[in-house]
Motif scaffolding. Structure first.
Motif, mmCIF file in Angstrom:
data_model
loop_
_atom_site.group_PDB
_atom_site.id
_atom_site.type_symbol
_atom_site.label_atom_id
_atom_site.label_comp_id
_atom_site.label_asym_id
_atom_site.label_seq_id
_atom_site.Cartn_x
_atom_site.Cartn_y
_atom_site.Cartn_z
ATOM 1 N N GLY A 68 -11.433 -54.567 35.596
ATOM 2 C CA GLY A 68 -11.078 -53.191 35.906
ATOM 3 C C GLY A 68 -11.341 -52.274 34.736
ATOM 4 N N GLY A 69 -12.315 -52.595 33.942
ATOM 5 C CA GLY A 69 -12.695 -51.733 32.836
ATOM 6 C C GLY A 69 -12.079 -52.115 31.504
ATOM 7 N N GLU A 70 -11.452 -53.285 31.443
ATOM 8 C CA GLU A 70 -10.899 -53.749 30.169
ATOM 9 C C GLU A 70 -12.025 -54.173 29.219
ATOM 10 O OE1 GLU A 70 -10.686 -55.335 33.015
ATOM 11 O OE2 GLU A 70 -11.341 -57.401 32.755
ATOM 12 N N GLU A 71 -11.705 -54.271 27.934
ATOM 13 C CA GLU A 71 -12.671 -54.757 26.949
ATOM 14 C C GLU A 71 -13.058 -56.175 27.326
ATOM 15 O OE1 GLU A 71 -14.029 -53.320 24.254
ATOM 16 O OE2 GLU A 71 -13.035 -51.423 24.744
ATOM 17 N N LYS A 72 -14.339 -56.477 27.236
ATOM 18 C CA LYS A 72 -14.797 -57.809 27.631
ATOM 19 C C LYS A 72 -14.189 -58.892 26.751
ATOM 20 C CE LYS A 72 -17.861 -58.143 30.665
ATOM 21 N NZ LYS A 72 -17.663 -58.414 32.088
ATOM 22 N N ASP A 73 -13.911 -58.560 25.509
ATOM 23 C CA ASP A 73 -13.319 -59.542 24.611
ATOM 24 C C ASP A 73 -11.893 -59.897 25.054
ATOM 25 O OD1 ASP A 73 -14.533 -60.968 22.516
ATOM 26 O OD2 ASP A 73 -13.098 -60.130 21.083
ATOM 27 N N GLN A 74 -11.219 -58.940 25.703
ATOM 28 C CA GLN A 74 -9.886 -59.224 26.261
ATOM 29 C C GLN A 74 -10.017 -59.993 27.572
ATOM 30 O OE1 GLN A 74 -8.457 -55.037 26.176
ATOM 31 N NE2 GLN A 74 -6.684 -55.918 25.127
ATOM 32 N N PHE A 75 -11.014 -59.609 28.353
ATOM 33 C CA PHE A 75 -11.270 -60.261 29.641
ATOM 34 C C PHE A 75 -11.421 -61.779 29.480
ATOM 35 C CE2 PHE A 75 -14.929 -61.941 32.098
ATOM 36 C CZ PHE A 75 -14.389 -61.934 33.371
ATOM 37 N N TRP A 76 -12.326 -62.210 28.616
ATOM 38 C CA TRP A 76 -12.586 -63.653 28.534
ATOM 39 C C TRP A 76 -11.406 -64.406 27.940
ATOM 40 C CZ3 TRP A 76 -12.523 -66.870 24.369
ATOM 41 C CH2 TRP A 76 -12.690 -66.322 23.088
ATOM 42 N N ARG A 77 -10.658 -63.757 27.052
ATOM 43 C CA ARG A 77 -9.490 -64.439 26.459
ATOM 44 C C ARG A 77 -8.411 -64.696 27.518
ATOM 45 N NH1 ARG A 77 -10.293 -64.542 20.844
ATOM 46 N NH2 ARG A 77 -11.901 -63.033 20.276
ATOM 47 N N ILE A 78 -8.237 -63.756 28.433
ATOM 48 C CA ILE A 78 -7.264 -63.970 29.529
ATOM 49 C C ILE A 78 -7.768 -65.067 30.473
ATOM 50 C CG2 ILE A 78 -6.222 -62.909 31.589
ATOM 51 C CD1 ILE A 78 -4.840 -62.082 28.957
ATOM 52 N N VAL A 79 -9.061 -65.033 30.773
ATOM 53 C CA VAL A 79 -9.627 -66.060 31.666
ATOM 54 C C VAL A 79 -9.415 -67.449 31.074
ATOM 55 C CG1 VAL A 79 -11.774 -66.995 32.654
ATOM 56 C CG2 VAL A 79 -11.336 -64.530 32.744
ATOM 57 N N THR A 80 -9.712 -67.604 29.812
ATOM 58 C CA THR A 80 -9.624 -68.940 29.202
ATOM 59 C C THR A 80 -8.168 -69.386 29.053
ATOM 60 O OG1 THR A 80 -10.837 -70.346 27.659
ATOM 61 C CG2 THR A 80 -9.626 -68.493 26.670
ATOM 62 N N LEU A 81 -7.262 -68.445 28.820
ATOM 63 C CA LEU A 81 -5.836 -68.770 28.780
ATOM 64 C C LEU A 81 -5.403 -69.322 30.143
ATOM 65 C CD1 LEU A 81 -2.916 -68.035 27.207
ATOM 66 C CD2 LEU A 81 -2.864 -66.380 29.065
ATOM 67 N N CYS A 82 -5.849 -68.656 31.204
ATOM 68 C CA CYS A 82 -5.469 -69.081 32.556
ATOM 69 C C CYS A 82 -6.043 -70.455 32.891
ATOM 70 C CB CYS A 82 -5.916 -68.049 33.591
ATOM 71 S SG CYS A 82 -5.012 -66.480 33.478
ATOM 72 N N THR A 83 -7.315 -70.681 32.585
ATOM 73 C CA THR A 83 -7.898 -71.993 32.935
ATOM 74 C C THR A 83 -7.285 -73.109 32.089
ATOM 75 O OG1 THR A 83 -9.794 -71.596 31.473
ATOM 76 C CG2 THR A 83 -10.086 -71.074 33.813
ATOM 77 N N ASP A 84 -6.801 -72.766 30.897
ATOM 78 C CA ASP A 84 -6.101 -73.771 30.077
ATOM 79 C C ASP A 84 -4.794 -74.199 30.741
ATOM 80 O OD1 ASP A 84 -7.846 -74.143 28.013
ATOM 81 O OD2 ASP A 84 -6.924 -72.647 26.682
ATOM 82 N N LEU A 85 -4.120 -73.236 31.373
ATOM 83 C CA LEU A 85 -2.777 -73.503 31.890
ATOM 84 C C LEU A 85 -2.737 -73.916 33.367
ATOM 85 C CD1 LEU A 85 -0.935 -70.483 30.200
ATOM 86 C CD2 LEU A 85 -0.909 -72.873 29.449
ATOM 87 N N LEU A 86 -3.778 -73.562 34.113
ATOM 88 C CA LEU A 86 -3.771 -73.903 35.544
ATOM 89 C C LEU A 86 -4.081 -75.394 35.720
ATOM 90 C CD1 LEU A 86 -5.531 -70.730 36.988
ATOM 91 C CD2 LEU A 86 -3.207 -71.520 37.539
ATOM 92 N N PRO A 87 -3.543 -75.996 36.802
ATOM 93 C CA PRO A 87 -3.764 -77.430 37.000
ATOM 94 C C PRO A 87 -5.247 -77.773 37.204
ATOM 95 C CG PRO A 87 -2.538 -76.460 38.844
ATOM 96 C CD PRO A 87 -2.666 -75.399 37.816
ATOM 97 N N LYS A 88 -5.665 -78.885 36.612
ATOM 98 C CA LYS A 88 -7.081 -79.253 36.669
ATOM 99 C C LYS A 88 -7.511 -79.732 38.053
ATOM 100 C CE LYS A 88 -7.813 -79.863 31.826
ATOM 101 N NZ LYS A 88 -7.249 -78.496 31.717
ATOM 102 N N ASP A 89 -6.556 -80.179 38.857
ATOM 103 C CA ASP A 89 -6.920 -80.700 40.178
ATOM 104 C C ASP A 89 -6.848 -79.640 41.278
ATOM 105 O OD1 ASP A 89 -4.199 -80.423 40.144
ATOM 106 O OD2 ASP A 89 -3.753 -82.396 40.999
ATOM 107 N N LYS A 90 -6.814 -78.373 40.871
ATOM 108 C CA LYS A 90 -6.811 -77.280 41.848
ATOM 109 C C LYS A 90 -7.961 -76.324 41.526
ATOM 110 C CE LYS A 90 -2.736 -78.527 43.477
ATOM 111 N NZ LYS A 90 -1.462 -77.900 43.781
ATOM 112 N N PRO A 91 -8.554 -75.699 42.575
ATOM 113 C CA PRO A 91 -9.617 -74.717 42.316
ATOM 114 C C PRO A 91 -9.082 -73.462 41.618
ATOM 115 C CG PRO A 91 -9.110 -74.842 44.670
ATOM 116 C CD PRO A 91 -8.331 -75.927 44.003
#
Ligand SMILES: [Zn+2]
Length: 404
Positions: A236-259
């Motif tokens: 939604g127009g956030e800095e790309k450097d913030q965007f990817w850091r949030i994405v990687t935080l989420c994939t770190d914490l979400l269960p690996k056996d779920k999409p």
């Protein structure tokens, strides 16, 4: 559960099979077994508009090897959907279908919220979100219960919870409130869901650009043991450097056996970066929307077909593309029809969807072959030129051990 988790009591309509894990990055290839189709991931899901793809038939979407598409059905009406026995039958699409909780991930939602932002919250947000119908301006209050009831009639393989959407630039109490409300609404969606044997309800992680809020949201939503999770509130127009850091935080914490589904992401470089960060699913209106303006997607960036340089250019958009458009039409022909004739938008849309599918196939094949880091390097150099790769991409890839 492991990598071959069975259809479980909590997830009777989805099974995730992990095919390959990149040893360097967080990228993975999975197969998502859905009631209507088995989808190869990471994948891009084109967005349908008003029950049909803009200018594309369901046969063409099959020919382009789309496994799951997004259906938007706001204008159809629930009675018609029930009569037609769901959207799959109605639009003659036998593969995977995903529906959003409301109207259109491409704009109406946000516009309505901004318009309504002035209204006192207590009067409207407690129960649901008020939307304005784009075609006649009529208002409707969408509650979590109403949203799920409608999506149960649509019958998509995956349906999204109703969430309290705020701009990715929102901060402070409003952001925190939206996150907690989305959790409460998720519980109401779970309770309202009448077809868990045939349809999967995904939660949407909120929390904006605040890592602490994202953590709380993930913690709570993972407790609900849903078939899959989406990362919402980005792009939604956030800095790309913030965007990817949030994405990687989420994939770190979400269960690996779920999409894991990153909503509203569709630029080629974002697809590559987020795949490396462990995202499985993407959607975006961009490929078909930009086609309307005569912009074709290519490995070296968008090609603006209106430009006079293509007037006498008798090559296809991309030499190595095997789509119907590239096999049969030249840039010169497309130059004369884009933005003027329906066929122009149609042909460029076909190529653009084909481009996205080819990109995702390349990502999957390279992960399986163990050459994904090399794929990323080659892609980025071709896309931006040696030495011109944006810093945020360099940073994001460095976080998963690819040095550009
Ligand atoms: Zn093509």
């Amino acid at each position: 559960m492991g990598s071959h988790a069975p259809f479980s009591a909590r997830s009777p309509a989805l099974r995730l099979e992990i095919v390959a894990q990149c040893p360097t990055t967080k990228a993975r290839v999975t197969r998502m077994h859905l009631p209507h189709f088995v989808a190869d991931m990471p994948m891009f899901m084109p967005v349908g508009t008003q029950g049909t793809m803009k200018g594309l038939t369901t046969q063409q979407l099959e020919d382009l090897d789309c496994h799951v598409i997004l259906g938007n059905t706001y204008h159809l009406g629930q009675a018609l959907l029930d009569e037609a026995q769901g959207l799959h039958k109605f639009m003659n699409w036998n593969r995977g279908l995903l529906t959003a909780s409301s109207i259109d991930s491409g704009g109406f939602q946000m516009v309505s919220l901004l318009k309504l932002a002035e209204i006192t919250e207590a009067s409207w947000m407690a129960d649901g979100v008020e939307f304005e119908a784009p075609h006649d301006g009529s208002r409707m209050l969408l509650t979590p219960e109403k949203s799920i009831d409608l999506q149960n009639s649509i019958g998509a393989d995956i349906m999204m919870q109703l969430d309290d959407v705020v701009s990715s630039l929102t901060t402070g109490p409003r952001l925190e409130e939206a996150m907690y409300r989305s959790i409460r609404w998720l519980d109401r969606c779970i309770k309202a869901h009448k077809r868990p044997q045939e349809q999967n309800l995904f939660g949407i992680i909120q929390g904006g650009l605040e890592p602490a809020l994202r953590r709380i949201c993930i913690d709570e939503m993972v407790k609900r043991d849903l078939p899959g999770y989406a990362i919402g509130g980005l792009s939604g127009g956030e800095e790309k450097d913030q965007f990817w850091r949030i994405v990687t935080l989420c994939t770190d914490l979400l269960p690996k056996d779920k999409p894991r589904y990153c909503m509203g992401v569709g630029y080629a470089e974002d697809l590559v970066v987020c795949s490396a960060l462990g995202v499985d699913m993407f959607d975006c209106v961009f490929p078909t929307r930009t086609a309307r303006f005569g912009n074709a997607l290519t490995a070296s960036g968008p090609m603006v077909l209106r430009q006079t340089q293509y007037e006498h250019d008798y090559r296809p958009i991309e030499e190595d593309c095997d789509c119907l458009t590239c096999k049969g039409y030249t840039r010169a022909y497309l130059h004369t029809v884009v933005t003027k004739e329906t066929i122009g938008c149609h042909l460029v849309s076909i190529h653009n969807i084909s481009y996205q599918m080819r990109l995702m196939r390349g990502i999957r094949e390279s992960i399986i072959a163990g050459t994904f880091p090399e794929f990323v390097r080659t892609f980025m150099v071709k896309r931006f030129g040696e030495g011109n790769i944006p810093q945020w991409i360099v940073n994001a890839m460095q976080s998963v051990n690819i040095y550009l």
